[in-house]
Design a protein around this motif. Sequence first.
Motif: not given
Length: 248
Positions: A128-131, A136-144, A163-168, A203-204
């Motif tokens: 279960e997740y949403v991204l 501007e900040e060159k970031k991507c955050v996922c709530i998992f 690892a799957t979620m990090i890769d995703t 957070e990526s």
Amino acid sequence: MAMCLLLKAFHRLTALSAVRRTRLCHPPACVLSRAMVALPSVLFPKRSDLSLPNSSWGSEMMRLYEHYNGQCEVETQGGQKQRGLWRRLPSYNRSLKYATGGAYLSKIIQSKARFFTRHIRDPGAGFEYVLFSNKEEKKCVCIFQAGHLLEGFPGHVHGGAIATMIDTVTGVHASLIAVPVMTANLNINYRSPILLGSTVLIESSLDTKEGRKIHTSCKVTSSDGSKLHTEATALFLSISVGHLLKGQ
């Protein structure tokens, strides 16, 4: 006289047969219309956005969702609404699939395929997740939130699922910079286990982009950011559709 009757009967049968063949080869417009409407629903089912809240989401996941979603649109001093720094990224259970050798998979196979993290249909049982992305900040955050089917060590999330979620997450982030991309390297350090059912932040961040190479770093923390669960670095290569078609 008998011969004439036989000839007339033969002509009637021939004419009737021709009418039947015509009806088979050229069905009424209403039949064609119904078939054209039904065909897409069978081969191309409507995609559902699976990154929206559902009954399986816990209170912490909902709180974080509302926090980031509230920053996707902000109100100006004049009372007008405008786009904020963050953007919610929709998530579906399928995407275009390519077969090695350059041939597309058939539409029927595509309709049955499932994006790996969306292959579990029961809400809350798996991933279960949403991204959200911030250009501007060159970031991507996922709530998992991890479901019970992702168990590894009893009561905790399997390392492969993490690892799957990090890769995703890092892959989605890289694809926002250059699409399409493929994972070239993923280096993960596990620091602290994650309890099943708990909510974490993934957070990526973009490190560098050098030609086709996109370097990102990632961290998995508790929902309040106080505990580090996992950290990773990833390398993605931007590729062309030609590479996909050739199976390279």
